[in-house]
Design an enzyme around this catalytic site. Structure first.
Site, PDB file in Angstrom:
ATOM      1  N   HIS A  86      20.090 -26.692  22.502  1.00 48.19           N
ATOM      2  CA  HIS A  86      20.477 -25.451  23.172  1.00 48.19           C
ATOM      3  C   HIS A  86      21.378 -25.801  24.346  1.00 48.19           C
ATOM      4  O   HIS A  86      21.062 -26.684  25.140  1.00 48.19           O
ATOM      5  CB  HIS A  86      19.245 -24.693  23.684  1.00 48.19           C
ATOM      6  CG  HIS A  86      19.630 -23.443  24.407  1.00 48.19           C
ATOM      7  ND1 HIS A  86      19.874 -22.262  23.757  1.00 48.19           N
ATOM      8  CD2 HIS A  86      19.873 -23.208  25.719  1.00 48.19           C
ATOM      9  CE1 HIS A  86      20.227 -21.342  24.636  1.00 48.19           C
ATOM     10  NE2 HIS A  86      20.234 -21.886  25.835  1.00 48.19           N
ATOM     11  N   ASP A 165      11.847 -11.105  25.436  1.00 50.65           N
ATOM     12  CA  ASP A 165      13.004 -11.713  26.098  1.00 50.65           C
ATOM     13  C   ASP A 165      14.280 -10.932  25.815  1.00 50.65           C
ATOM     14  O   ASP A 165      15.128 -10.781  26.689  1.00 50.65           O
ATOM     15  CB  ASP A 165      13.190 -13.169  25.657  1.00 50.65           C
ATOM     16  CG  ASP A 165      14.463 -13.731  26.273  1.00 50.65           C
ATOM     17  OD1 ASP A 165      14.500 -13.827  27.518  1.00 50.65           O
ATOM     18  OD2 ASP A 165      15.427 -14.004  25.553  1.00 50.65           O
ATOM     19  N   ARG A 172      18.148  -7.944  32.794  1.00 47.18           N
ATOM     20  CA  ARG A 172      18.598  -8.866  33.853  1.00 47.18           C
ATOM     21  C   ARG A 172      20.113  -8.875  33.951  1.00 47.18           C
ATOM     22  O   ARG A 172      20.676  -8.973  35.044  1.00 47.18           O
ATOM     23  CB  ARG A 172      18.084 -10.280  33.545  1.00 47.18           C
ATOM     24  CG  ARG A 172      16.590 -10.431  33.792  1.00 47.18           C
ATOM     25  CD  ARG A 172      16.077 -11.723  33.169  1.00 47.18           C
ATOM     26  NE  ARG A 172      16.803 -12.879  33.618  1.00 47.18           N
ATOM     27  CZ  ARG A 172      17.054 -13.958  32.863  1.00 47.18           C
ATOM     28  NH1 ARG A 172      16.615 -14.030  31.611  1.00 47.18           N
ATOM     29  NH2 ARG A 172      17.714 -14.970  33.355  1.00 47.18           N
ATOM     30  N   SER A 187      13.200 -17.728  29.460  1.00 51.65           N
ATOM     31  CA  SER A 187      13.980 -17.011  28.446  1.00 51.65           C
ATOM     32  C   SER A 187      14.420 -17.967  27.332  1.00 51.65           C
ATOM     33  O   SER A 187      14.202 -17.723  26.145  1.00 51.65           O
ATOM     34  CB  SER A 187      15.195 -16.371  29.132  1.00 51.65           C
ATOM     35  OG  SER A 187      16.147 -15.950  28.198  1.00 51.65           O
ATOM     36  N   LYS A 191      12.379 -18.600  23.273  1.00 52.76           N
ATOM     37  CA  LYS A 191      13.056 -18.474  21.974  1.00 52.76           C
ATOM     38  C   LYS A 191      13.002 -19.794  21.198  1.00 52.76           C
ATOM     39  O   LYS A 191      12.801 -19.805  19.990  1.00 52.76           O
ATOM     40  CB  LYS A 191      14.511 -18.041  22.184  1.00 52.76           C
ATOM     41  CG  LYS A 191      14.617 -16.573  22.598  1.00 52.76           C
ATOM     42  CD  LYS A 191      16.016 -16.175  22.988  1.00 52.76           C
ATOM     43  CE  LYS A 191      16.406 -16.716  24.324  1.00 52.76           C
ATOM     44  NZ  LYS A 191      17.512 -16.074  25.003  1.00 52.76           N
TER      45      LYS A 191
HETATM   46  N1  URA Z   1      20.446 -17.938  28.099  1.00 52.65           N
HETATM   47  C1  URA Z   1      19.293 -17.326  27.765  1.00 52.65           C
HETATM   48  O1  URA Z   1      18.928 -17.284  26.601  1.00 52.65           O
HETATM   49  N2  URA Z   1      18.564 -16.771  28.728  1.00 52.65           N
HETATM   50  C2  URA Z   1      18.916 -16.789  30.027  1.00 52.65           C
HETATM   51  O2  URA Z   1      18.204 -16.292  30.855  1.00 52.65           O
HETATM   52  C3  URA Z   1      20.136 -17.415  30.371  1.00 52.65           C
HETATM   53  C4  URA Z   1      20.872 -17.997  29.377  1.00 52.65           C
END
Ligand code: URA
Length: 429
Positions: A86, A165, A172, A187, A191
């Site tokens: 990621h 999320d 957000r 967050s 995932k």
């Molecule tokens: N990427 C995400 O998935 N969540 C965040 O809060 C910031 C970047």
């Protein structure tokens, strides 16, 4: 069933600097997902968290509650180990495109469930959607079958993966509460843990084009995420990598696919190759594969074969011409000398304004739009020769894109130029 609480009680606790209890966290995430806690209450809580922080226990519990809001995938029945990567998001960051097929060609399956880009950093799905026919939406059954047959899947994360999320991130985004380390870490990790990968490598970007502008903040984010992953049983490491300069030579969807294909063909910009190989090594090591050299596999063409299979499996045509923009505009170098700075944010904004990115999540993106830079820091440039080429379907966009490039680069004698390393640091448990 979590104990019943009241939204105002939880907001006031965090506003006044208290630690939230496990029960308060479980309740507020569950009630928000069900619509019992209103958006205005959750945005107030998110702001209190941004201002007052959360400790490790609170972040871990918040992450678990978001995972519990949806389904959890399980790839343990696959015939090979799994690893994913990621990136916290950067300009010209197309690394997932060559990386996923490369790691699959080395024997480790890559389940990459992605999102779309928002703002100046492009999304992986937007890039792949530049390929004629390619589709991002797969069922869980299709994901499993493709992981077994091809070894790599890049597709849209389904609505059932950490739905709390999804809702909170959108909130957000419009309430000035994205930049809170506890919220970013939970967050991303909710995932990735729900996705079910066995190993995870985090590419935490640092610099003008990244969320994290300085290395100490980036390290704190990396350490928080590595701890969350490790506690959840996912082998997690992070690399802190430079994002003051954009990656490669292109930013824009189709342009970045073309550059990724060059890398898979054994060419491409040196920095893209370096980061792809460095991340592949970490993913393979995390999955327990230490006897394969990803640099050799990239050079052998085997990763390119996997790329083509991966694109075809999702109805794309890897041999088709990529869409090109209707208009291009060259920006000449204003002086001769050494390019000593190329600012990632300036390039990202220019690509975005040309139509490569979106301002709201329902906006379309242009497949051919973006920026090509013909020199990288350290390269010699000649006055009057193209320094950038801008691509867009809509000529009216050139003016604002040009404005964002103003002040975005320096040309000098080169005496004061020293290259910054691409990989700045490594964080492990
Ligand atoms: N990427 C995400 O998935 N969540 C965040 O809060 C910031 C970047």
């Amino acid at each position: 069933m979590s104990e019943r609480h009241d939204a105002v009680e939880v907001i006031v606790a965090k506003r006044d600097g208290a630690e939230l209890t496990d029960s308060q966290i479980d309740w507020v995430i569950d009630a928000y997902t069900r619509g019992e806690v209103a958006d205005e209450q959750m945005s107030s809580l998110a702001m209190a968290i941004l201002l007052n922080g959360m400790n490790r226990r609170e972040i871990a519990r918040w992450t678990d509650a978001m995972i519990a809001s949806g389904e959890r995938m399980d790839f343990s029945s696959l015939s090979r180990p799994t690893a994913d990567k990621h990136s916290t998001g950067g300009v010209g960051d197309k690394i997932t495109l060559p990386l996923a097929p490369l790691v699959a060609a080395c024997g480790v399956a890559v389940p990459q469930l992605s999102g779309r880009g928002l703002g100046h950093t492009g999304g992986t799905l937007d890039k792949l959607e530049a390929i004629p026919g390619w589709r991002a939406d797969l069922s869980n059954k299709e994901v499993f079958a493709q992981l077994e047959d091809v070894g790599a899947v890049i597709c849209a994360a389904g609505d059932e993966l950490a739905p709390a999320d999804k809702k909170l991130y959108a909130l957000r985004d419009v309430t000035g509460t994205v930049e809170a380390i506890p919220l970013i870490a939970s967050s991303i990790m909710s995932k990735k843990i729900a996705e079910g990968t066995g190993a995870l490598v985090l590419d935490v970007k640092v610099g003008t084009g990244a969320f994290m502008k300085d290395v100490d903040q980036a390290r704190e984010l990396a350490e928080t995420m590595v701890a969350l992953g490790t506690d959840a049983g996912v082998h997690t490491v992070a690399l802190l990598t430079d994002m003051s300069t954009p990656l490669g030579r292109t930013a824009g969807n189709g342009l970045e696919v073309a550059e990724s294909v060059e890398v898979l063909a054994g060419g491409g910009p040196a920095d893209v190759v370096e980061l792809t190989v460095a991340l592949a090594q970490e993913m393979l090591a995390g999955a327990g594969v230490t006897d394969v050299d990803p640099a050799e596999v990239l050079a052998s063409g085997r990763a390119m074969d996997t790329w083509k299979q991966m694109i075809r499996a999702q109805a794309g045509d890897p041999e088709a011409d990529l869409p090109t923009a209707r208009h291009t505009h060259d920006v000449p170098a204003p002086a001769s000398g050494v390019l000593t700075r190329l600012d990632a944010m300036a390039v990202g904004m220019a690509a975005w304004r040309l139509g490569a990115g979106r301002a709201r999540k329902e906006d379309p993106v242009q497949a051919g739009a973006g920026v090509v830079w013909h020199a990288r820091p350290g390269d010699q440039v000649t006055e009057g020769q193209p320094l950038f080429t801008l691509h867009t379907d809509d000529e009216k966009r050139f003016e604002r894109a040009l404005a964002s490039l103003e002040g975005g680069f320096d040309i000098g004698g080169g005496d004061d130029y020293s290259p910054t390393p691409l990989v700045i640091d490594r964080v492990s448990a």
